[in-house]
Design an enzyme around this catalytic site. Structure first.
Site, PDB file in Angstrom:
ATOM      1  N   ASP A 150       9.744 -27.337 -18.967  1.00 23.60           N
ATOM      2  CA  ASP A 150      10.785 -27.679 -19.948  1.00 23.60           C
ATOM      3  C   ASP A 150      11.463 -26.389 -20.401  1.00 23.60           C
ATOM      4  O   ASP A 150      11.485 -25.419 -19.651  1.00 23.60           O
ATOM      5  CB  ASP A 150      10.175 -28.457 -21.120  1.00 23.60           C
ATOM      6  CG  ASP A 150      11.152 -29.447 -21.745  1.00 23.60           C
ATOM      7  OD1 ASP A 150      12.169 -28.994 -22.292  1.00 23.60           O
ATOM      8  OD2 ASP A 150      10.908 -30.662 -21.692  1.00 23.60           O
ATOM      9  N   HIS A 171      13.875 -25.382 -18.030  1.00 29.58           N
ATOM     10  CA  HIS A 171      15.178 -25.903 -18.443  1.00 29.58           C
ATOM     11  C   HIS A 171      16.034 -24.852 -19.131  1.00 29.58           C
ATOM     12  O   HIS A 171      17.028 -25.187 -19.754  1.00 29.58           O
ATOM     13  CB  HIS A 171      14.994 -27.104 -19.372  1.00 29.58           C
ATOM     14  CG  HIS A 171      14.343 -28.277 -18.719  1.00 29.58           C
ATOM     15  ND1 HIS A 171      14.038 -29.441 -19.407  1.00 29.58           N
ATOM     16  CD2 HIS A 171      13.914 -28.482 -17.446  1.00 29.58           C
ATOM     17  CE1 HIS A 171      13.458 -30.303 -18.587  1.00 29.58           C
ATOM     18  NE2 HIS A 171      13.359 -29.744 -17.396  1.00 29.58           N
TER      19      HIS A 171
END
Length: 398
Positions: free
Chosen positions: A221, A244
């Protein structure tokens, strides 16, 4: 001489000349009947050691020597009123227990709370053993999910230093800061597989005067996510990827969120991530807040899907109940000296709220090429007041 080397000398002198020489107290966790075999539960020994630490006086060090320690949830809480300085020197390898029934949802595996002047250092490892928990994480598809344990959670801390530690395979976030002040993190190694859900490297909420530097973060993430209520955050010399990217948000999901004011991200390298620098706010946000005075400069993007993206209609689920415009106000945002390669043709996306358009968005010397030389990168903009200076590749929006 580095701080770690100096501290090792300090420990050696303490061993030779006794603690009277040190003018402080060293509490060794091995004095509390730990097994340190990686199989026997050592939780009680750590709890007992912390109780002695917190009830001590003056300068106190909790020493966790080399060895493998299996431990369940630990609430290492203050205020430890008679302790003037507290160091946790971890040389060992801590493994989290995998039975989720032992943890409180939304808590930390190891949680430090309400302590002034903590230093956590020593080169040790915190292994969350998250692979057994990730299949039970439904947060990527549901907004009403139970949050799994964070590896290291810091709550209400003041004057904290975290230096030279490793966090592996957290069940959820790796490091989370909530209502912390004067926090300095450096030389961190944070790692989880690219497909591990919600394993953000560092997440910040309602904290101020925080800095992170000289660290490597690769997870499933955000490498770093800056949530609501943060001010004066500095992020420098971070290597990010996979994951991310570095994100502000998501913002605006809940009523009464606090503003974000003052963020500097500088001298970072972002590689192989789905996003580079991202600002995300929910559509139909229930309350009004703002994010302002943010600067992103000297950032290298390597094979990043969306190098620069503002998304004010953020919705990670299959569908959202409403498409009303976001009420989070974005302004005074600077992108300077951003260079590298984009995996998508739209290398710059400035998608702002039609209810409250973005104001004072500045792009200076942005040079992003596509991996394939057959096409040129493009920009996509809506509801934004943007100004451009110097090199612009992709070209500015019409």
């Amino acid at each position: 001489m580095s701080r770690i080397t100096s501290f090792n000398l300090y420990l050696l002198l303490c061993t030779i000349f006794t603690n009277t020489f040190c003018q402080g107290i060293i509490i060794n966790v091995t004095s509390f009947r730990v097994r340190a075999d990686g199989k026997t539960d050592d939780t009680r020994a750590f709890i007992a050691a912390w109780e002695k630490v917190c009830n001590s006086q003056g300068n106190v060090t909790l020493l966790i020597p080399k060895g493998t320690y299996l431990v369940g949830p630990l609430k290492l809480r203050g205020p430890c009123e008679n302790v003037s300085s507290l160091t946790v020197l971890i040389k060992g390898y801590l493994k989290a227990k995998t039975d989720l029934s032992e943890y409180e949802f939304g808590s930390g595996w190891i949680e430090f709370a309400w302590i002034n002047g903590l230093t956590l250092t020593g080169g040790g490892v915190f292994d969350g053993q998250g692979a057994t928990a990730w299949p039970f994480n439904n947060c990527p598809t549901s907004s009403n999910c139970d949050l799994l344990p964070t590896n290291l959670k810091f709550v209400g801390m003041n004057r904290t230093v975290v230096d030279d530690i490793t966090s592996l395979n957290s069940k959820f976030f790796h490091l989370a800061l909530v209502e912390c002040r004067d926090f300095n993190g450096s030389r961190l190694e944070i790692s989880a597989p690219e497909d591990s859900p919600n394993t953000d490297g560092i997440h910040l909420e309602r904290s101020s005067n925080v800095s992170f530097s000289w660290s490597n973060i690769g997870t499933g993430d955000d490498c770093i996510s800056v949530g609501q209520g943060n001010s004066q955050i500095t992020i420098t010399n971070i290597t990010c990827g996979p994951g991310h990217g570095i994100s502000v948000g998501s913002l605006g999901k809940y009523p009464h969120e606090q503003d974000v004011n003052g963020l500097l991200v500088r001298n970072c390298t972002i590689s192989g991530t789905s996003n580079g620098i991202r600002i995300k706010t929910w559509a139909d946000s229930p309350g009004r807040s703002s994010a302002t005075n943010m600067k992103f400069e000297n950032i290298v993007m390597k094979h990043v899907r969306n190098p620069i993206i503002i998304d004010q209609a953020y919705c990670p689920f299959h569908s959202c109940s409403s498409q009303a415009p976001s009420r989070v106000r974005l302004s005074n945002i600077y992108f300077k000296n951003i260079r590298g390669t984009s995996l998508s043709q739209v290398a710059v996306t400035l998608s702002c709220s039609k209810g409250i358009p973005c104001k004072n968005i500045f792009l200076q010397n942005v040079h992003l090429n596509l991996i394939s030389g057959e096409r040129l990168p493009v920009s996509s903009c809506e509801n934004v007041e943007a100004r451009y200076f110097g090199i612009q590749m992709p070209p500015p929006c019409p």
